[in-house]
Structures are given as structure tokens and as C-alpha cells.
Enzyme design. Structure first.
Site, mmCIF file in Angstrom:
data_model
loop_
_atom_site.group_PDB
_atom_site.id
_atom_site.type_symbol
_atom_site.label_atom_id
_atom_site.label_comp_id
_atom_site.label_asym_id
_atom_site.label_seq_id
_atom_site.Cartn_x
_atom_site.Cartn_y
_atom_site.Cartn_z
ATOM 1 N N ARG A 46 0.860 -1.199 0.000
ATOM 2 C CA ARG A 46 0.000 0.000 0.000
ATOM 3 C C ARG A 46 0.890 1.241 0.000
ATOM 4 N NH1 ARG A 46 -1.502 1.715 4.718
ATOM 5 N NH2 ARG A 46 -2.236 -0.303 5.455
ATOM 6 N N TYR A 98 -16.828 17.703 -14.001
ATOM 7 C CA TYR A 98 -17.395 16.362 -14.085
ATOM 8 C C TYR A 98 -18.428 16.232 -12.949
ATOM 9 C CZ TYR A 98 -17.668 11.344 -13.207
ATOM 10 O OH TYR A 98 -18.124 10.081 -12.969
ATOM 11 N N ASP A 170 -7.887 20.233 -12.982
ATOM 12 C CA ASP A 170 -8.182 18.900 -13.500
ATOM 13 C C ASP A 170 -7.866 18.942 -14.995
ATOM 14 O OD1 ASP A 170 -9.330 16.594 -14.576
ATOM 15 O OD2 ASP A 170 -10.933 16.536 -13.076
ATOM 16 N N LYS A 195 -8.801 8.030 -18.550
ATOM 17 C CA LYS A 195 -9.105 8.641 -19.836
ATOM 18 C C LYS A 195 -7.865 8.617 -20.748
ATOM 19 C CE LYS A 195 -13.041 9.061 -17.855
ATOM 20 N NZ LYS A 195 -12.948 9.323 -16.483
HETATM 21 O O1 P1T Z 1 -13.883 7.988 -13.220
HETATM 22 P P1 P1T Z 1 -12.674 8.443 -12.462
HETATM 23 O O2 P1T Z 1 -11.396 7.834 -12.913
HETATM 24 O O3 P1T Z 1 -12.852 8.385 -10.968
HETATM 25 O O4 P1T Z 1 -12.478 10.008 -12.830
HETATM 26 C C1 P1T Z 1 -13.376 11.012 -12.457
HETATM 27 C C2 P1T Z 1 -13.240 12.181 -13.371
HETATM 28 C C3 P1T Z 1 -12.487 13.274 -12.968
HETATM 29 N N1 P1T Z 1 -12.318 14.360 -13.759
HETATM 30 C C4 P1T Z 1 -12.878 14.415 -14.992
HETATM 31 C C5 P1T Z 1 -12.668 15.631 -15.834
HETATM 32 C C6 P1T Z 1 -13.618 13.331 -15.467
HETATM 33 O O5 P1T Z 1 -14.157 13.433 -16.699
HETATM 34 C C7 P1T Z 1 -13.832 12.194 -14.634
HETATM 35 C C8 P1T Z 1 -14.650 11.041 -15.075
HETATM 36 N N2 P1T Z 1 -15.491 11.294 -16.173
HETATM 37 C C9 P1T Z 1 -16.314 10.394 -16.769
HETATM 38 C C10 P1T Z 1 -16.479 9.133 -16.347
HETATM 39 C C11 P1T Z 1 -17.067 10.913 -17.931
HETATM 40 O O6 P1T Z 1 -17.618 10.127 -18.725
HETATM 41 O O7 P1T Z 1 -17.100 12.132 -18.085
#
Ligand code: P1T
Length: 377
Positions: A46, A98, A170, A195
């Protein structure tokens, strides 16, 4: 060194035990110690893992940061960053992020005494006016998900620093290839590695990059204390993904521009949200601040029925949440990614029932366009 050289080499030294050129997946929970307090820098997985460490060096280098930490998801990375503020502190956040970020801030963290104000950060006056004596952080997403509003990172950083607050960006929609927030004074960059960084729609992960040593020690402490770490296998996948980040982003950018132009000309499309279009309100800023416009495009169909027709008639594009993979995905923000944002707020932001979002992949662009064309007509 150039971006691709860093992407391919940073953190990717041959394995010290075997010489393996590709960083191995160290699938272990713990490490043998030679004696009490005698170990090779790895005690418990961890806390430290060589595969994760390689990825942490890699993405930190891509963001131009000294330190980087990999998390189990984008949300856990954002949550860790918010652990830099305490009960009684105030955070200014962009009003379009988001949906999960809004949900975390307004429905979870607000319960722990952190105060949030959500403002349109594309107008710097709104940011200036939102400061309070207890403001400790400004959190922006640029371009925003899904309406692609662009915020001036340098202007926000200057104002925030004058008030003694940290700026967090972000950078998920751009990736470090298309935008380098730290070069504009941003203190902390977060990512959903799910992403573009991973790029192949087969891993959930998050990342925090930063330069301040004290904040970095705290993020590391939080990562270990809470334990929302990225697994060795996911670390391997993302490390493999970032090697091709530059070529993928060039292709996403090229296809994104072509799809946005096609949509902008289509008679059945009412409005297109893409910073690369001259009509976009922050087009000039995007040209200055970004190294391209990327592969995210949103468009307004005018009603739920019309949006539904497009979403249900595409054949090549897949109806799915998420973005940033090699394959084109299409989604309906109002009922999918931004369902947790209250309807009035969604309407104000332009996240209407008729809004459709496309994560333009790197397939042959004629195929993506002809798929959208047949679905639109
Ligand atoms: O899904 P996760 O890895 O926890 O990420 C969250 C997140 C954070 N910041 C942005 C700009 C994001 O687009 C996302 C996740 N977004 C999607 C799942 C979506 O389809 O927009």
C-alpha cells in the site's frame, strides 16, 4: 528532452533485478526484510510498489512536476487533494466540472465543514469576487466536462496566489500533451488516468502532480493512510499507455477538429461546443493556453427525442460513459455523467436534455463522421 522522449523513458529504467526493459508488474502485497528496519525501500505494497513508483515518476515528469502520486480512480485523486484543506476552509470551484466532482464536493466533503462556492471561472471577475478570508483552494477544470468552457489558468493562479490559495487544475480533458497547467502557475494537477493517459478504456485510475514539498508529503501520507492506491496491474497499463500519449493525442486532436467542423455545418445540430471553433467564446484563450483542442466535442440537438435518436442510431460510436480511449464513445451528459447535478444548475450550464457528448476516438475520421451523419439524419 522532448515530450515523447520523456513519455517513453521517465520512470522506465530497466528493472534492477532482471534488466527487463518493460517495468514488471510487481504483484506482491509485501516485501521480505533482511532484518529489523533493514529493507530495500519497500516495506508494504500500500505504501510502496515499484510498478506504481515507475508510473508516478513518469506522469510527474510529463506534467513538469517534482512529485506524483497514483490513485485508484480520478475521484480518489481529487479527494486526496481536498485533504489539503480542513473544516472551516473555503474552496472556490468551477461551476461546470465532471458531475462526480460536484457530487464529491457538495454531497460528501461539505458534510465535513469544508465550504464550497461554485462559480463560472471562465470570467476572472467571478473568481476574484468569490474569495473570502478563509479561501484556501481554487479548483478548476479546463476545458470543462461537458460544455468545454475554458478558464485562464495564469489569471486564476495570479489571483489565487495573491490571496494565499492553491490552484488545482483537472487536466483530464487535455492530458499533459495538450496542456501544461504548471507552466501557467497552477500548483496541483489532477487526472482521471482512466481517460487519455491510459487511453485504452481498460483501467480506472487517478493521479496528483505537484511541486510543493510539504503538500507532496501530505498527499503521500494521505495516499498511504487512506489506501486508495493504483494497483500494480493498472499502474503497468497506464505506464504502457503514456508511451503513446503524444501520437494518440495528435490523432484525437485531428479527428476532434474534423468532427467539430462537420457538426458545426450540419443543419440538424443547433450548437457545437468545441474550443477549436472560432465561434467558441474562449477560442483565442484556448489557442494560447493549449497545444491543440483535443477530441472532446459536445453538441445540442434541441430536445431529448432528437438526442436519443442520435445516441441510439450510431453504429461505430459506442453509447457509453467515459472518454479518452482509442474508440469513439458517445454519451448523454444529463442522464449519465452529470445526473448528480441538479436540473436547474444543469440547465443554466447548458447541460440540457438535448446535449450529446462525443469522445472522438482515433479511428479513420471519415468513418466516425459518416456514422454521425447517418445517425443525425
Ligand atoms: O472515473 P474516475 O477515474 O474516478 O475520474 C473522475 C473524473 C475526474 N475528472 C474528470 C474531468 C472526469 O471526466 C472524470 C470522469 N469522467 C467520466 C467518467 C465521464 O464520462 O465524463
Amino acid at each position: 528532452m522532448g515530450f515523447s522522449t520523456i513519455a517513453i523513458h521517465a520512470g522506465n529504467e530497466p528493472d534492477s533485478a532482471t534488466g527487463a526493459v518493460s517495468v514488471p508488474i510487481y504483484q506482491t502485497s509485501t516485501y521480505a526484510q533482511e532484518g529489523l528496519g533493514l529493507h530495500k525501500g519497500f516495506e508494504y505494497a500500500r505504501t510502496q510498489n515499484p510498478t506504481r513508483l515507475a508510473l508516478e515518476k513518469n506522469i510527474a515528469a510529463l506534467e513538469g512536476a517534482k512529485y506524483g502520486y497514483a490513485f485508484a480512480s480520478g475521484m480518489s485523486a481529487i479527494d486526496a487533494v481536498l485533504k489539503l484543506v480542513k473544516a472551516g476552509d473555503h474552496v472556490i470551484c468551477g461551476d461546470n466540472t465532471y458531475g462526480g466532482t460536484y457530487r464529491l464536493f457538495s454531497k460528501v466533503l461539505a458534510n465535513y465543514g469544508i465550504e464550497f462556492d461554485f462559480v463560472d471561472t471562465s470570467d476572472i471577475l467571478n473568481v476574484e469576487n468569490a474569495f473570502k478570508v478563509n479561501t484556501k483552494m481554487v479548483f478548476v477544470e479546463t476545458p470543462t466536462n461537458p460544455v468545454m468552457t475554458v478558464t485562464d489558468l495564469q489569471a486564476v493562479s495570479e489571483i489565487a496566489h495573491a490571496h494565499g490559495a492553491r490552484v488545482v487544475c483537472d487536466n483530464t480533458f487535455m492530458s499533459p500533451y495538450l496542456q501544461q497547467p504548471m507552466s501557467f502557475g497552477v500548483d496541483i494537477v489532477v487526472h482521471s488516468t482512466t481517460k487519455y493517459l491510459n487511453g485504452h478504456s481498460d483501467s480506472i485510475g487517478g493521479f496528483v502532480s505537484l511541486n510543493d514539498e510539504e503538500d507532496s508529503e501530505w498527499i503521500k501520507f494521505v495516499q498511504n493512510s487512506i489506501g486508495a492506491i493504483l494497483s500494480p496491474f493498472d499502474s503497468f497499463l497506464v505506464l504502457r499507455g503514456t508511451k503513446t500519449l503524444a501520437v494518440r493525442m495528435q490523432a484525437h486532436d485531428k479527428n476532434g477538429r474534423a468532427v467539430a467542423n462537420f457538426l458545426a455545418e450540419h443543419p440538424n445540430v443547433q450548437k457545437v461546443y468545441y474550443p477549436g471553433l472560432p465561434a467558441h467564446p474562449q477560442h483565442e484563450l484556448a489557442k494560447r493556453q493549449q497545444n491543440g483542442f483535443g477530441g472532446m466535442v459536445a453538441f445540442e440537438m434541441g430536445s431529448l427525442e432528437k438526442a436519443k435518436k442520435v445516441l441510439e442510431n450510431v453504429k461505430l460510436c459506442t453509447l457509453a460513459e467515459s472518454l479518452g480511449g482509442v474508440e469513439s464513445l458517445i454519451s448523454h451528459p444529463a442522464t449519465m455523467t452529470h445526473a448528480s447535478v441538479p436540473t436547474e444548475k444543469r440547465d443554466k450550464l447548458g447541460i440540457t436534455d438535448g446535449l450529446v457528448r462525443v469522445s472522438v476516438g482515433i479511428e479513420d475520421v471519415e468513418d466516425i463522421i459518416s456514422d454521425l451523419d447517418q445517425a443525425l439524419s
